[in-house]
Design a protein around this motif. Structure first.
Motif, short mmCIF file in Angstrom:
data_model
loop_
_atom_site.label_atom_id
_atom_site.label_comp_id
_atom_site.label_asym_id
_atom_site.label_seq_id
_atom_site.Cartn_x
_atom_site.Cartn_y
_atom_site.Cartn_z
N VAL A 225 0.84 -1.20 0.00
CA VAL A 225 0.00 0.00 0.00
C VAL A 225 0.87 1.25 0.00
O VAL A 225 0.67 2.19 -0.78
N HIS A 226 1.87 1.26 0.89
CA HIS A 226 2.78 2.42 0.96
C HIS A 226 3.54 2.59 -0.36
O HIS A 226 3.79 3.71 -0.81
N MET A 227 3.90 1.46 -0.98
CA MET A 227 4.62 1.53 -2.23
C MET A 227 3.74 2.16 -3.32
O MET A 227 4.21 2.95 -4.14
N GLN A 228 2.46 1.82 -3.33
CA GLN A 228 1.55 2.41 -4.31
C GLN A 228 1.40 3.91 -4.07
O GLN A 228 1.29 4.69 -5.01
N ASP A 229 1.41 4.31 -2.80
CA ASP A 229 1.40 5.75 -2.49
C ASP A 229 2.61 6.44 -3.12
O ASP A 229 2.50 7.52 -3.70
N CYS A 230 3.75 5.79 -2.96
CA CYS A 230 4.99 6.36 -3.51
C CYS A 230 4.90 6.49 -5.03
O CYS A 230 5.35 7.49 -5.60
N LEU A 231 4.34 5.48 -5.68
CA LEU A 231 4.23 5.53 -7.14
C LEU A 231 3.28 6.65 -7.58
O LEU A 231 3.52 7.30 -8.61
N ARG A 232 2.23 6.90 -6.81
CA ARG A 232 1.33 8.00 -7.15
C ARG A 232 2.05 9.35 -6.99
O ARG A 232 1.88 10.27 -7.79
N LEU A 233 2.85 9.45 -5.94
CA LEU A 233 3.61 10.68 -5.73
C LEU A 233 4.65 10.87 -6.84
O LEU A 233 4.95 12.00 -7.23
N VAL A 234 5.19 9.76 -7.33
CA VAL A 234 6.14 9.83 -8.45
C VAL A 234 5.46 10.47 -9.66
O VAL A 234 6.04 11.32 -10.34
N ASN A 235 4.22 10.05 -9.93
CA ASN A 235 3.50 10.64 -11.06
C ASN A 235 3.31 12.14 -10.88
O ASN A 235 3.38 12.92 -11.84
N GLN A 236 3.04 12.54 -9.64
CA GLN A 236 2.89 13.98 -9.38
C GLN A 236 4.21 14.71 -9.61
O GLN A 236 4.23 15.80 -10.20
N SER B 138 18.19 22.70 -18.70
CA SER B 138 19.58 22.94 -19.10
C SER B 138 20.35 23.74 -18.07
O SER B 138 21.58 23.65 -18.00
N ASP B 139 19.64 24.54 -17.25
CA ASP B 139 20.31 25.30 -16.21
C ASP B 139 21.03 24.34 -15.26
O ASP B 139 20.46 23.34 -14.83
N PRO B 140 22.30 24.59 -14.93
CA PRO B 140 23.09 23.65 -14.10
C PRO B 140 22.43 23.31 -12.77
O PRO B 140 22.42 22.15 -12.36
N LEU B 141 21.90 24.34 -12.07
CA LEU B 141 21.26 24.09 -10.79
C LEU B 141 20.00 23.24 -10.96
O LEU B 141 19.75 22.31 -10.21
N ARG B 142 19.22 23.61 -11.98
CA ARG B 142 17.99 22.85 -12.25
C ARG B 142 18.32 21.42 -12.66
O ARG B 142 17.66 20.46 -12.25
N LYS B 143 19.35 21.27 -13.47
CA LYS B 143 19.76 19.94 -13.93
C LYS B 143 20.21 19.08 -12.76
O LYS B 143 19.87 17.88 -12.67
N ALA B 144 20.96 19.68 -11.83
CA ALA B 144 21.44 18.93 -10.66
C ALA B 144 20.28 18.50 -9.77
O ALA B 144 20.21 17.36 -9.29
N LEU B 145 19.35 19.44 -9.56
CA LEU B 145 18.21 19.13 -8.70
C LEU B 145 17.35 18.01 -9.29
O LEU B 145 17.02 17.03 -8.61
N TRP B 146 17.00 18.16 -10.56
CA TRP B 146 16.13 17.15 -11.18
C TRP B 146 16.87 15.84 -11.41
O TRP B 146 16.25 14.77 -11.50
N GLY B 147 18.19 15.91 -11.51
CA GLY B 147 18.96 14.67 -11.58
C GLY B 147 18.81 13.86 -10.30
O GLY B 147 18.63 12.64 -10.33
N ALA B 148 18.83 14.57 -9.15
CA ALA B 148 18.64 13.90 -7.86
C ALA B 148 17.22 13.36 -7.74
O ALA B 148 17.00 12.25 -7.25
N VAL B 149 16.25 14.17 -8.19
CA VAL B 149 14.85 13.72 -8.13
C VAL B 149 14.64 12.50 -9.03
O VAL B 149 13.97 11.53 -8.64
N ASP B 150 15.24 12.53 -10.22
CA ASP B 150 15.12 11.39 -11.13
C ASP B 150 15.70 10.12 -10.52
O ASP B 150 15.14 9.02 -10.67
N ASP B 151 16.82 10.26 -9.83
CA ASP B 151 17.41 9.10 -9.15
C ASP B 151 16.44 8.53 -8.12
O ASP B 151 16.31 7.31 -7.98
N GLY B 152 15.77 9.44 -7.41
CA GLY B 152 14.79 8.99 -6.42
C GLY B 152 13.62 8.28 -7.06
O GLY B 152 13.14 7.26 -6.56
N ILE B 153 13.17 8.80 -8.20
CA ILE B 153 12.04 8.19 -8.90
C ILE B 153 12.40 6.80 -9.40
O ILE B 153 11.63 5.84 -9.25
N VAL B 154 13.58 6.68 -9.98
CA VAL B 154 14.04 5.36 -10.45
C VAL B 154 14.14 4.39 -9.28
O VAL B 154 13.75 3.22 -9.40
#
Length: 287
Positions: free
Chosen positions: A157-168, A178-194
């Motif tokens: 159940v908790h895992m499904q919650d996480c997957l819904r939050l991933v979609n958000q 392309s901005d370096p700061l934005r790229k670094a931040l979303w790179g970390a977020v992408d790692d979390g999503i994966v």
């Protein structure tokens, strides 16, 4: 889940129902303790512009909406003005009322309720555990098994919650990073999503294998009963009669060791992802 998502508010009180007109000011009774709500934290954090769901009295269904105004009165507490529907209808609801909800909590509540109902087996069978000293010995084992099953299902159940939050999260990702700061931040977020998606797949396989052992145990015990009750085989040794059970128990022990190793590996990966996100927090501050 589909049925749960369309269930009307639990309250049948006419005073709690509101017509879908702009700024309906109909009197409402006080809410119960809001901290007991499963989506209390999300409701408390709602601000103007946030998404939510409101129950449409005319359409008799839940509709996606957006908070367009928040007002408060000393007598009635805090109210949300929610716009919803293609005709931009507006409904005034209490922040913790039963005709407004946080969308992602619906499926979670439904599954958790189903988990509790469908794993409450020991209480139903309790008279059978009281038949003899031998059956009473089995009671704490059954309680432990039931608890384990419930924990495995609740983890899903908790895992499904996480997957819904991933979609958000993915819906918030900008097209240009392309901005370096934005790229670094979303790179970390992408790692979390994966990591979350990988985690979900791993835990799905594990829970499927876990419950598969229950079918095997059931078949092995049925085989044991058949052997001991058959006239031609009932005198075989206990060692032989329980051969299938012993094999299942041995393989379940191996599964347990593999499971613990998998959990440790996933925990280590999780900590690495969290550390990465924290390190990239400077990017979030700049954005």
């Amino acid at each position: 889940l589909e049925s749960a998502e369309q269930l009307p508010p639990s309250s049948d009180d006419d005073d709690a129902k509101q017509e879908e007109k702009e700024e309906n000011t109909q009197d409402e009774q006080a809410d119960e303790d809001p901290t007991t709500l499963p989506d209390y934290v999300q409701r408390k954090a709602w601000i103007k512009g946030d998404a939510c769901q409101v129950f449409s009295d005319s359409a008799k269904k839940w509709c996606d909406g957006k908070i367009i105004e928040i007002s408060a009165t000393d007598a009635d507490g805090e109210y949300l003005h929610v716009s919803f529907g293609t005709d931009d209808l507006t409904k005034r609801v209490r922040r913790y009322g039963d005709d407004v909800r946080y969308p992602l909590s619906v499926a979670t509540r439904a599954i958790k309720a189903a988990v509790i109902v469908n794993t409450s087996v020991v209480d139903v069978m309790r008279p059978l555990f009281e038949l003899s000293p031998a059956t009473r010995v089995a009671l704490p084992i059954a309680i432990s098994i039931e608890s384990s099953c419930r924990q495995v299902l609740e983890s899903r159940v908790h895992m499904q919650d996480c997957l819904r939050l991933v979609n958000q999260l993915l819906s918030l990702k900008p097209p240009d990073i392309s901005d370096p700061l934005r790229k670094a931040l979303w790179g970390a977020v992408d790692d979390g999503i994966v990591h979350i998606i990988t985690n979900a797949l791993e835990m799905g396989k594990i829970s499927e294998k876990y419950f598969g052992f229950f079918l095997r145990f059931n078949q092995s015990f049925q085989k044991y009963v058949a052997i001991t009750q058959d006239e031609q085989t009932k005198n075989v040794s206990l060692f032989t009669a329980l051969q299938s059970v012993r094999q299942d128990v041995s393989e379940f022990g191996q599964f347990k060791a593999e499971f613990e190793a998998t959990v440790k590996r996933l925990n280590d990966q999780c900590l690495a992802v969290i550390k990465n996100c924290v390190n990239k927090q400077k990017g979030a501050d700049h954005l």
